[in-house]
Design a protein around this motif. Structure first.
Motif, mmCIF file in Angstrom:
data_model
loop_
_atom_site.group_PDB
_atom_site.id
_atom_site.type_symbol
_atom_site.label_atom_id
_atom_site.label_comp_id
_atom_site.label_asym_id
_atom_site.label_seq_id
_atom_site.Cartn_x
_atom_site.Cartn_y
_atom_site.Cartn_z
ATOM 1 N N UNK A 180 0.846 -1.200 0.000
ATOM 2 C CA UNK A 180 0.000 0.000 0.000
ATOM 3 C C UNK A 180 0.881 1.249 0.000
ATOM 4 N N UNK A 181 0.426 2.280 -0.655
ATOM 5 C CA UNK A 181 1.180 3.542 -0.683
ATOM 6 C C UNK A 181 0.170 4.662 -0.900
ATOM 7 N N UNK A 182 0.069 5.514 0.085
ATOM 8 C CA UNK A 182 -0.930 6.587 0.050
ATOM 9 C C UNK A 182 -0.215 7.923 0.215
ATOM 10 N N UNK A 183 -0.587 8.882 -0.616
ATOM 11 C CA UNK A 183 -0.038 10.240 -0.525
ATOM 12 C C UNK A 183 -1.201 11.183 -0.234
ATOM 13 N N UNK A 184 -1.150 11.848 0.881
ATOM 14 C CA UNK A 184 -2.257 12.726 1.301
ATOM 15 C C UNK A 184 -1.707 14.108 1.605
ATOM 16 N N UNK A 185 -2.149 15.093 0.847
ATOM 17 C CA UNK A 185 -1.685 16.472 1.057
ATOM 18 C C UNK A 185 -2.766 17.404 0.517
ATOM 19 N N UNK A 186 -3.722 17.744 1.347
ATOM 20 C CA UNK A 186 -4.891 18.484 0.882
ATOM 21 C C UNK A 186 -4.555 19.751 0.102
#
Ligand code: NG6
Ligand code: CA
Length: 497
Positions: free
Chosen positions: A360-366
């Protein structure tokens, strides 16, 4: 201002306009497989906090560690170099010397150069000291010598001694009157071990893990002393999460900060806090995933409370694929049911198949990253160069030598990541786009202890992942030209041509 100064100033302005310094929180789970999160298809465990990040961010479907086990993957994550180039980068015992030499460019040193306050909380497993470490005095070299401003770490793994936390340069809570002694050679006292007295154990090993007993759990390696400093497995996630939250709270006023939160979940021994006992019907392995999700919720909440969530780049991933029985009788096999730790992928932790390194690889940067799904091929090793670009740090070509700048892919501005990627597990494999070549390898086809398909085959293997994600149809004999090209390319990368 002369011409040179003018050009210099113009360059600086242009650089400033294209670089950004969000806070960065890297959440690195241990042994979390491609199919272990709700957002990646899991149904028997709920992961609402991680799923919220996946839904509000960019969820990658083809992101990789460089290796199918911990130490080499972490080595590459921190240095931007393939671990196969460094024979010492293999699963380390708890008394191994520091693998990463001070002075070289690392993920934390690059960010520090860009003005970040840097910290690591959680599993280290990259060695400490320079041989024959005395755990009772100052510990180094370690994280503080390769770019971290502060650290609170598990020296190796939860199943390896010493079972103590190291805070900056000292074992946390150590009573000097009760010094620690560690050995991977043989017993250091005549205390009962998991082997001699299994009746003392609350979780029995299924393979290995029968040496010193700490907290009713026998480990790999021997230790004595340090009783006041010994960790408690049941509250490990709480302890580490509290440290992570404190880091965020302390540094939110003076941004930017970089936090590397290396969770112990869901590695063995899986001993989640009793409040997660009914979280899933899968026993400790499933409950450890629920605990991991809770940790992520706490950290996200701390960022929200500090008012910095929108300007924080959160990255979530794992250090290798999923495994079920990894050495303790923790019901993980019996209660697995229809859950598939590695989703549709073949193999898992320690395997040459995709389940070994695709995680899994998630990038979160609103503030910057639009929600979506990315199929780009990216490696965790690419973070060093990509984040250097993002934050405007200088990184010479010979530094982080295998790290590619895939920033546009990480931010969702480009569909393509890298073209080639080497996967390491015993031998090497090569990805070229959606083609996968696995070098011939001797050894068992199934790792008996973990019941994992290793991918070993005396014949070369070639798979077309665009049509055969599960690597079932070996095309080596029908596509000999392509196979030869890929074998040659792998040789080039190995020789760095
Ligand atoms: C293996 C251990 C396994 C785990 C692994 C490292 C035995 C029999 N097995 O040697 O339990 O500790 O090493 O895992 O001891 S990793 O995620 O840190 O790579
Ligand atoms: Ca691992």
């Amino acid at each position: 201002m002369n011409r040179r100064e003018f050009l210099g100033a113009a360059f600086t302005a242009a650089t400033a306009a294209t670089t950004a310094r969000p806070n960065i929180v890297l959440i690195y789970a241990d042994d979390l497989g491609y199919g272990d999160l709700g957002s990646y298809g899991a149904e028997r465990v709920k992961t609402p906090h991680l799923d919220r990040l996946a839904k509000g961010g960019l969820r990658f479907t083809d992101a990789h560690t460089t290796a199918a086990t911990c130490t080499p993957s972490r080595y590459s994550l921190i240095t931007g170099e393939y671990a196969f180039r460094v024979p010492a980068a293999r699963i380390l015992p708890g008394d191994a010397p520091a693998l990463i030499r001070p002075g070289r460019a690392t993920l934390p040193s690059v960010l520090k150069q860009s003005g970040y306050r840097t910290g690591v909380v959680g599993k280290w497993h990259l060695g400490l000291g320079s041989g024959k470490l005395d755990w009772n005095s100052d510990i180094g070299p370690g994280p503080l010598d390769i770019g971290f401003d502060e650290c609170f770490i598990i020296p190796a793994t939860g199943d390896r001694v010493p079972c103590v936390y190291v805070e900056n340069r000292r074992v946390a809570g150590l009573d000097p009157k009760d010094p620690i002694q560690v050995s991977y050679e043989g017993p250091v006292d005549d205390a009962p071990t998991g082997k001699s007295n299994p009746e003392f154990l609350k979780i029995k090993p299924s393979h290995g893990h029968d040496m010193t007993i700490v907290n009713g759990i026998s480990r790999i390696g021997y230790m004595r002393g340090g009783r006041a400093a010994l960790w408690n497995d049941e509250s490990m996630a709480d302890t580490l999460t509290a440290r992570a939250v404190s880091f965020v709270e302390r540094h939110a006023a003076r941004q930017p900060f970089f936090l590397y939160f290396a969770s112990h979940d869901i590695h063995v021994p899986r001993v989640p806090n009793p409040r997660f006992a009914a979280a899933t019907a899968m026993g400790p392995r499933g409950n450890a995933i629920a605990e991991l999700d809770w940790c992520v919720g706490q950290i996200t909440e701390a960022l929200t409370q500090a008012g910095v969530l929108k300007n924080t780049l959160i990255l979530v991933s794992s250090d290798n694929g999923g495994v079920v029985d990894d050495g303790y009788q923790d019901d993980s096999v019996a209660k697995l049911g229809a859950h598939r730790p590695n989703g549709p992928l073949r193999g898992g932790k320690g395997s040459k198949f995709e389940g070994g390194t695709r995680v899994p690889f998630i990038v979160h940067w609103p503030d910057r990253v639009k929600p979506g799904v990315s199929e780009a091929l990216v490696s965790q090793m690419d973070l060093v160069r990509s984040l250097a670009t993002l934050t405007g740090a200088k990184l010479a070509a010979q530094e982080a030598p295998d790290s590619e700048d895939v920033l546009p892919a990480l931010l969702g501005e480009r569909k393509q990541g890298r073209q080639f990627l080497v996967e390491q597990s015993g031998g090497l494999s090569l990805r070229d786009g959606l083609w996968k070549y696995i070098e011939p390898g001797s050894g068992p086809r199934i790792a008996a202890n973990t019941n994992t398909e290793t991918g070993n085959d005396p014949q070369p293997q070639l798979y077309d992942l665009s049509r055969d994600l599960g690597e079932t149809k070996n095309l080596a004999t029908t596509e000999p030209v392509r196979m030869k090209q890929m074998a040659d390319k792998l040789q080039d990368i190995r020789a760095k041509r």
